[in-house]
Motif scaffolding. Structure first.
Motif, PDB file in Angstrom:
ATOM      1  N   LYS A 112      -1.624   1.188 -10.547  1.00 56.18           N
ATOM      2  CA  LYS A 112      -0.304   0.595 -10.332  1.00 56.18           C
ATOM      3  C   LYS A 112       0.803   1.548 -10.765  1.00 56.18           C
ATOM      4  O   LYS A 112       0.606   2.403 -11.625  1.00 56.18           O
ATOM      5  CB  LYS A 112      -0.160  -0.706 -11.136  1.00 56.18           C
ATOM      6  CG  LYS A 112      -1.175  -1.790 -10.804  1.00 56.18           C
ATOM      7  CD  LYS A 112      -0.939  -3.026 -11.671  1.00 56.18           C
ATOM      8  CE  LYS A 112      -1.912  -4.133 -11.342  1.00 56.18           C
ATOM      9  NZ  LYS A 112      -1.668  -5.354 -12.162  1.00 56.18           N
ATOM     10  N   LEU A 113       1.962   1.342 -10.162  1.00 55.04           N
ATOM     11  CA  LEU A 113       3.195   1.934 -10.670  1.00 55.04           C
ATOM     12  C   LEU A 113       3.846   0.944 -11.625  1.00 55.04           C
ATOM     13  O   LEU A 113       3.714  -0.276 -11.468  1.00 55.04           O
ATOM     14  CB  LEU A 113       4.154   2.255  -9.525  1.00 55.04           C
ATOM     15  CG  LEU A 113       3.671   3.261  -8.482  1.00 55.04           C
ATOM     16  CD1 LEU A 113       4.751   3.485  -7.428  1.00 55.04           C
ATOM     17  CD2 LEU A 113       3.264   4.584  -9.122  1.00 55.04           C
ATOM     18  N   ALA A 114       4.565   1.455 -12.596  1.00 52.94           N
ATOM     19  CA  ALA A 114       5.149   0.582 -13.619  1.00 52.94           C
ATOM     20  C   ALA A 114       6.243  -0.309 -13.061  1.00 52.94           C
ATOM     21  O   ALA A 114       6.441  -1.425 -13.540  1.00 52.94           O
ATOM     22  CB  ALA A 114       5.701   1.423 -14.766  1.00 52.94           C
ATOM     23  N   LYS A 115       6.957   0.155 -12.039  1.00 49.86           N
ATOM     24  CA  LYS A 115       8.077  -0.608 -11.492  1.00 49.86           C
ATOM     25  C   LYS A 115       7.891  -0.780  -9.993  1.00 49.86           C
ATOM     26  O   LYS A 115       8.095   0.147  -9.212  1.00 49.86           O
ATOM     27  CB  LYS A 115       9.403   0.096 -11.788  1.00 49.86           C
ATOM     28  CG  LYS A 115       9.696   0.239 -13.272  1.00 49.86           C
ATOM     29  CD  LYS A 115      11.004   0.968 -13.533  1.00 49.86           C
ATOM     30  CE  LYS A 115      11.262   1.128 -15.025  1.00 49.86           C
ATOM     31  NZ  LYS A 115      12.525   1.829 -15.303  1.00 49.86           N
ATOM     32  N   SER A 116       7.472  -1.977  -9.611  1.00 51.28           N
ATOM     33  CA  SER A 116       7.281  -2.308  -8.206  1.00 51.28           C
ATOM     34  C   SER A 116       7.170  -3.809  -8.078  1.00 51.28           C
ATOM     35  O   SER A 116       7.001  -4.518  -9.075  1.00 51.28           O
ATOM     36  CB  SER A 116       6.017  -1.632  -7.641  1.00 51.28           C
ATOM     37  OG  SER A 116       4.869  -2.062  -8.343  1.00 51.28           O
ATOM     38  N   SER A 117       7.246  -4.319  -6.852  1.00 44.95           N
ATOM     39  CA  SER A 117       7.145  -5.757  -6.622  1.00 44.95           C
ATOM     40  C   SER A 117       6.619  -6.014  -5.222  1.00 44.95           C
ATOM     41  O   SER A 117       6.502  -5.091  -4.403  1.00 44.95           O
ATOM     42  CB  SER A 117       8.515  -6.436  -6.801  1.00 44.95           C
ATOM     43  OG  SER A 117       9.442  -5.940  -5.848  1.00 44.95           O
ATOM     44  N   MET A 118       6.274  -7.272  -4.950  1.00 46.80           N
ATOM     45  CA  MET A 118       5.800  -7.730  -3.648  1.00 46.80           C
ATOM     46  C   MET A 118       4.563  -6.960  -3.175  1.00 46.80           C
ATOM     47  O   MET A 118       4.366  -6.740  -1.990  1.00 46.80           O
ATOM     48  CB  MET A 118       6.913  -7.643  -2.592  1.00 46.80           C
ATOM     49  CG  MET A 118       8.093  -8.547  -2.885  1.00 46.80           C
ATOM     50  SD  MET A 118       9.308  -8.630  -1.556  1.00 46.80           S
ATOM     51  CE  MET A 118       9.884  -6.929  -1.527  1.00 46.80           C
ATOM     52  N   GLY A 119       3.734  -6.534  -4.127  1.00 42.24           N
ATOM     53  CA  GLY A 119       2.515  -5.833  -3.766  1.00 42.24           C
ATOM     54  C   GLY A 119       2.694  -4.346  -3.537  1.00 42.24           C
ATOM     55  O   GLY A 119       1.709  -3.619  -3.357  1.00 42.24           O
ATOM     56  N   GLU A 120       3.931  -3.880  -3.541  1.00 45.53           N
ATOM     57  CA  GLU A 120       4.174  -2.444  -3.406  1.00 45.53           C
ATOM     58  C   GLU A 120       3.773  -1.755  -4.710  1.00 45.53           C
ATOM     59  O   GLU A 120       3.894  -2.315  -5.787  1.00 45.53           O
ATOM     60  CB  GLU A 120       5.649  -2.179  -3.108  1.00 45.53           C
ATOM     61  CG  GLU A 120       6.158  -2.817  -1.825  1.00 45.53           C
ATOM     62  CD  GLU A 120       5.606  -2.150  -0.572  1.00 45.53           C
ATOM     63  OE1 GLU A 120       5.126  -1.010  -0.686  1.00 45.53           O
ATOM     64  OE2 GLU A 120       5.659  -2.771   0.502  1.00 45.53           O
ATOM     65  N   GLY A 121       3.307  -0.527  -4.612  1.00 45.00           N
ATOM     66  CA  GLY A 121       2.959   0.218  -5.818  1.00 45.00           C
ATOM     67  C   GLY A 121       1.679  -0.237  -6.478  1.00 45.00           C
ATOM     68  O   GLY A 121       1.485  -0.008  -7.675  1.00 45.00           O
ATOM     69  N   VAL A 122       0.802  -0.899  -5.724  1.00 48.06           N
ATOM     70  CA  VAL A 122      -0.494  -1.334  -6.242  1.00 48.06           C
ATOM     71  C   VAL A 122      -1.563  -0.922  -5.233  1.00 48.06           C
ATOM     72  O   VAL A 122      -1.467  -1.249  -4.049  1.00 48.06           O
ATOM     73  CB  VAL A 122      -0.541  -2.868  -6.451  1.00 48.06           C
ATOM     74  CG1 VAL A 122      -1.901  -3.290  -6.996  1.00 48.06           C
ATOM     75  CG2 VAL A 122       0.572  -3.323  -7.389  1.00 48.06           C
ATOM     76  N   TRP A 123      -2.581  -0.199  -5.719  1.00 54.51           N
ATOM     77  CA  TRP A 123      -3.611   0.310  -4.817  1.00 54.51           C
ATOM     78  C   TRP A 123      -5.011   0.022  -5.344  1.00 54.51           C
ATOM     79  O   TRP A 123      -5.240   0.049  -6.563  1.00 54.51           O
ATOM     80  CB  TRP A 123      -3.480   1.835  -4.653  1.00 54.51           C
ATOM     81  CG  TRP A 123      -2.198   2.270  -4.020  1.00 54.51           C
ATOM     82  CD1 TRP A 123      -1.917   2.376  -2.703  1.00 54.51           C
ATOM     83  CD2 TRP A 123      -1.005   2.684  -4.717  1.00 54.51           C
ATOM     84  NE1 TRP A 123      -0.629   2.816  -2.522  1.00 54.51           N
ATOM     85  CE2 TRP A 123      -0.048   3.010  -3.725  1.00 54.51           C
ATOM     86  CE3 TRP A 123      -0.661   2.787  -6.064  1.00 54.51           C
ATOM     87  CZ2 TRP A 123       1.231   3.446  -4.050  1.00 54.51           C
ATOM     88  CZ3 TRP A 123       0.615   3.215  -6.391  1.00 54.51           C
ATOM     89  CH2 TRP A 123       1.540   3.548  -5.389  1.00 54.51           C
ATOM     90  N   LEU A 124      -5.914  -0.218  -4.437  1.00 53.40           N
ATOM     91  CA  LEU A 124      -7.337  -0.270  -4.764  1.00 53.40           C
ATOM     92  C   LEU A 124      -7.883   1.135  -4.571  1.00 53.40           C
ATOM     93  O   LEU A 124      -7.859   1.681  -3.453  1.00 53.40           O
ATOM     94  CB  LEU A 124      -8.067  -1.261  -3.859  1.00 53.40           C
ATOM     95  CG  LEU A 124      -9.566  -1.414  -4.128  1.00 53.40           C
ATOM     96  CD1 LEU A 124      -9.807  -2.006  -5.514  1.00 53.40           C
ATOM     97  CD2 LEU A 124     -10.229  -2.278  -3.051  1.00 53.40           C
ATOM     98  N   ILE A 125      -8.354   1.735  -5.645  1.00 51.56           N
ATOM     99  CA  ILE A 125      -8.825   3.118  -5.606  1.00 51.56           C
ATOM    100  C   ILE A 125     -10.347   3.138  -5.452  1.00 51.56           C
ATOM    101  O   ILE A 125     -11.079   2.636  -6.305  1.00 51.56           O
ATOM    102  CB  ILE A 125      -8.424   3.882  -6.887  1.00 51.56           C
ATOM    103  CG1 ILE A 125      -6.915   3.804  -7.113  1.00 51.56           C
ATOM    104  CG2 ILE A 125      -8.904   5.333  -6.823  1.00 51.56           C
ATOM    105  CD1 ILE A 125      -6.075   4.456  -6.039  1.00 51.56           C
ATOM    106  N   GLU A 126     -10.803   3.719  -4.359  1.00 47.35           N
ATOM    107  CA  GLU A 126     -12.234   3.819  -4.075  1.00 47.35           C
ATOM    108  C   GLU A 126     -12.700   5.263  -3.922  1.00 47.35           C
ATOM    109  O   GLU A 126     -13.860   5.574  -4.185  1.00 47.35           O
ATOM    110  CB  GLU A 126     -12.558   3.038  -2.795  1.00 47.35           C
ATOM    111  CG  GLU A 126     -12.220   1.560  -2.884  1.00 47.35           C
ATOM    112  CD  GLU A 126     -12.448   0.830  -1.578  1.00 47.35           C
ATOM    113  OE1 GLU A 126     -13.451   0.087  -1.481  1.00 47.35           O
ATOM    114  OE2 GLU A 126     -11.624   1.015  -0.652  1.00 47.35           O
TER     115      GLU A 126
END
Length: 269
Positions: A112-126
């Protein structure tokens, strides 16, 4: 003037409310200081309003400070409800830390990024390439264990009560549950263990306007994050019910502060 607002859209229909443009903060200091409550100021205004002008703000200062940064939010969660926080690693983004995390954490995982919203800045890392892309976007590594869920719960807290709780079902094209990212709303009953956790954490932290996102794995709830500003599309009754809840809470808070028989608040040592 009872209320002063810096967000006309969130305070439409509020009685005895004057609206100001955020950039005009210092043009109206005397009016703002005289208002009973300042509603929905912008984050950059908080210190000037509270410490400079002696104003009472809604949402609360804690809602702003913790809601502004997911890392600080997670640390607060760990302080008051550690058993309900996913395994989390927060480290400086250095080559050594990045390599250690890649080797140590169970895959896949969430970054995740520390500052984001609405699902932005969040990733599933595979994959490694996804990890490298994330490393190029942040100065701080903020990663959590991936929870095996296809939905989470949005619990809306206003003041000192749960206003609404509903499921958010995962979209068909990503692992996000956010309605803004294609997720959908389900009004099936939400277990009390979830709403009780959200309300308990909100009260402990002093958060009075938030949409908490909570995952349920088996019977155990996990705090993901909260959003200080949230949409009302999932709230039965929509904006009107939200407005009534806010006004009722502010009236109760004002009555308590004006009650001469009310004992003074304890002062922290």
């Amino acid at each position: 003037m009872r209320f002063a607002s810096f967000d006309v859209f969130r305070t439409l229909g509020f009685p005895d409310t004057r609206h100001f443009k955020p950039d005009h903060l210092f043009r109206h200091q005397s009016e703002l200081s005289a208002a009973e409550w300042i509603l929905f100021p912008e984050y950059w205004q908080i210190n000037a309003l509270i410490y400079g002008m002696g104003c009472r703000v809604f949402p609360s200062q804690a809602s702003y400070l913790l809601g502004h940064n997911k890392i600080e939010m997670t640390r607060a969660f760990q302080a008051v409800a550690p058993a309900h926080v996913p395994v989390t690693h927060i480290r400086a983004n250095t080559p050594d830390n990045a390599e250690e995390l890649w080797q140590e954490i169970t895959h896949p995982f969430v970054a995740k990024l520390a500052k984001s919203s609405m699902g932005e800045g969040v990733w599933l890392i595979e994959e490694r390439d996804q990890w490298r892309e994330y490393l190029g976007r942040t100065n701080t590594l903020y990663v959590q264990e991936w929870l095996p869920i296809d939905r989470d719960v949005r619990v809306v807290i206003v003041g000192d009560q749960v206003l609404a709780a509903y499921w958010r079902l995962q979209s068909g094209f990503s692992f996000h549950n956010n309605v803004a990212r294609g997720g959908s709303v389900d009004y099936s009953p939400v277990p009390a263990v979830v709403t009780d956790l959200a309300l308990s954490v909100a009260r402990k932290l002093g958060v009075d306007h938030a949409g908490f996102d909570i995952a349920l794995v088996g019977d155990h709830p996990y705090l993901l994050e909260f959003n200080r500003l949230f949409g009302n599309q999932g709230i039965p009754g929509g904006g009107q019910r939200l407005r009534e809840a806010i006004l009722g809470y502010l009236e109760r808070q004002s009555a308590q502060s004006d009650d001469p028989s009310r004992p003074p608040e304890p002062v922290a040592a």
